[in-house]
Motif scaffolding. Structure first.
Motif, PDB file in Angstrom:
ATOM      1  N   MET A   1      52.554  57.453  26.810  1.00 49.60           N
ATOM      2  CA  MET A   1      52.614  56.471  27.868  1.00 49.60           C
ATOM      3  C   MET A   1      51.292  55.711  27.982  1.00 49.60           C
ATOM      4  N   LEU A   4      51.345  52.433  26.086  1.00 39.88           N
ATOM      5  CA  LEU A   4      52.062  51.322  26.715  1.00 39.88           C
ATOM      6  C   LEU A   4      51.351  50.816  27.964  1.00 39.88           C
ATOM      7  N   ALA A   5      50.493  51.617  28.541  1.00 36.65           N
ATOM      8  CA  ALA A   5      49.765  51.186  29.727  1.00 36.65           C
ATOM      9  C   ALA A   5      48.703  50.146  29.387  1.00 36.65           C
ATOM     10  N   ASP A   8      51.696  45.703  25.951  1.00 34.50           N
ATOM     11  CA  ASP A   8      53.036  45.860  25.390  1.00 34.50           C
ATOM     12  C   ASP A   8      52.953  46.133  23.902  1.00 34.50           C
ATOM     13  N   TYR A  34      63.017  57.608  25.630  1.00 35.12           N
ATOM     14  CA  TYR A  34      62.543  57.653  27.010  1.00 35.12           C
ATOM     15  C   TYR A  34      61.988  56.287  27.436  1.00 35.12           C
ATOM     16  N   CYS A  35      61.237  55.667  26.554  1.00 32.02           N
ATOM     17  CA  CYS A  35      60.667  54.347  26.859  1.00 32.02           C
ATOM     18  C   CYS A  35      61.756  53.294  27.032  1.00 32.02           C
ATOM     19  N   TYR A  36      62.775  53.325  26.192  1.00 32.69           N
ATOM     20  CA  TYR A  36      63.888  52.388  26.338  1.00 32.69           C
ATOM     21  C   TYR A  36      64.647  52.654  27.633  1.00 32.69           C
ATOM     22  N   HIS A  38      63.567  53.763  30.421  1.00 32.01           N
ATOM     23  CA  HIS A  38      62.814  53.298  31.586  1.00 32.01           C
ATOM     24  C   HIS A  38      62.366  51.834  31.471  1.00 32.01           C
ATOM     25  N   HIS A  39      62.878  51.154  30.455  1.00 35.89           N
ATOM     26  CA  HIS A  39      62.595  49.716  30.237  1.00 35.89           C
ATOM     27  C   HIS A  39      61.113  49.443  30.026  1.00 35.89           C
ATOM     28  N   TRP A  40      60.424  50.383  29.437  1.00 42.13           N
ATOM     29  CA  TRP A  40      59.014  50.191  29.115  1.00 42.13           C
ATOM     30  C   TRP A  40      58.838  49.576  27.738  1.00 42.13           C
ATOM     31  N   LEU A  41      59.870  49.651  26.940  1.00 39.40           N
ATOM     32  CA  LEU A  41      59.824  49.159  25.565  1.00 39.40           C
ATOM     33  C   LEU A  41      60.934  48.135  25.389  1.00 39.40           C
ATOM     34  N   ASP A  42      60.552  46.907  25.062  1.00 41.70           N
ATOM     35  CA  ASP A  42      61.517  45.821  24.898  1.00 41.70           C
ATOM     36  C   ASP A  42      60.923  44.819  23.915  1.00 41.70           C
TER      37      ASP A  42
END
Length: 138
Positions: A1, A4-5, A8, A34-36, A38-42
């Motif tokens: 995490m 990603l903090a 992007d 997990y990232c997908y 929670h919409h952290w990865l797009d």
């Protein structure tokens, strides 16, 4: 995490960074899922932000497209993102040329070739470069 903090990332970038940390393949897949979830990865959002960031630094669509492909973004996502972007590429090419070479662009063909090479290196299309010179000739 933590990765990603900071900024992007595309999915491919994140996979590479996790693999470089010697993470097990199963852990990498769980992390990506997990990232997908929670919409952290797009990848689409990543591409949009990347186009804005690089265009603000004076780079053209051709170079941005190449960089996004190296980051693992699909061709369709890149094409859609560039078409939907609000960037005026001709105006950006003009601003980039004026920032580098001054408000009055050179008239001699050797100096014009230098400007053209610079703009090509920055990733602008030939039509955009020609518009820079046609507008300055008016």
């Amino acid at each position: 995490m933590r990765l990603l903090a900071q900024r992007d990332h595309s999915e491919v970038e994140l996979r590479r960074k996790l693999a470089a940390q010697n993470a097990a393949e199963e852990d990498v897949e769980q992390c990506i899922a997990y990232c997908y979830e929670h919409h952290w990865l797009d990848d689409g959002r990543f591409a949009e932000r990347y186009v804005v960031l690089r265009s603000q630094k004076g780079y053209g669509a051709q170079r941005i497209q190449q960089e996004l492909m190296m980051k693992g973004i699909s061709r369709t996502t890149i094409r859609d993102t560039l078409q939907e972007s609000a960037v005026d590429w001709e105006n950006l090419a003009r601003k980039t040329a004026h920032k580098r070479f001054g408000p009055v662009l050179p008239g001699a063909w050797q100096e014009r070739a230098k400007v053209q090479r610079f703009l090509l290196y920055r990733g602008f299309f030939l039509e955009e470069i020609q518009s820079v010179f046609s507008d300055s000739a008016d």
